[in-house]
Design a protein around this motif. Structure first.
Motif: not given
Length: 205
Positions: A166, A171, A174, A176, A185
């Motif tokens: 991640a 990213l 969350t 993503g 994203p």
């Protein structure tokens, strides 16, 4: 390190060898094969699908939970879709415990039930709420905990890989998503999710 601009992978690539996980950990390099085909990351939908969608998520993320029914709807309509669920517990200890329990439930064949139960919750969670939700769904928390303990090294390793991936993908929270050569994203509505899958399936247009 692979970033958003040079993240490349071929659709339908062969399953990665377990050695790749060790190489990724040792070198710090992001292996696209491990993003899409980590053998220890749970996958939903069609195991032989022609398109793989990856989601990085957290059980306490309101956007992940709101987006999950949309993902399920798209998955039900697209029989060629494989969805890899990457636990990324960024909301703290409760999220980490929830991820470990659900992945522990996978050892007992109860992954999908545990996932759906926690994704149907609202807002932030406590350990007690996690336990109550899983038990109400028919997922034994003691068995899930035992499943985690029996596979602790494997589960903690996949959670660590998810975190590295991640971050490597750029990213910052969350949810993503990753599909084909693109990184998305944030939450995606049905139209955006369908378009992301279409682009992954037909990268040349």
């Amino acid at each position: 390190m692979i970033d958003r601009r040079n993240f490349l992978i071929l659709s339908g690539a062969a399953m990665v060898l377990p050695a790749a996980a060790k190489a990724e950990a040792e070198t710090g390099a992001l292996d696209p094969q491990m993003v899409f085909h980590d053998p220890d990351a749970p996958a939903l939908g069609n195991p032989q699908g022609d398109v793989t969608l990856v989601e990085f998520f957290d059980y306490q993320c309101p956007f992940c939970k709101k987006n999950h029914p949309v993902l399920e709807e798209v998955m039900a309509e697209d029989r060629g879709l494989r969805v890899v669920m990457k636990d990324w517990p960024v909301f703290g200890p409760v999220s980490l415990r929830a991820a470990r329990l659900v992945l522990g439930a996978q050892e007992n064949g109860a992954y999908a039930t545990a996932l759906e139960a926690l994704m149907a919750t609202k807002g932030r969670l406590s350990d007690a709420q996690v336990d109550k939700t899983l038990n109400a769904a028919g997922v034994s928390v003691p068995k899930a905990q035992a499943g985690y303990q029996s596979a602790r090294q494997k589960i903690d390793a996949v959670l660590a890989r998810n975190d590295r991936q991640a971050s490597g993908l750029g990213l910052f929270g969350t949810p993503g998503f990753v599909a084909g050569r693109m990184i998305y994203p944030g939450a995606l509505d049905k139209a955006a999710l369908t378009e992301a899958i279409r682009v992954a399936r037909h990268p040349q247009g």
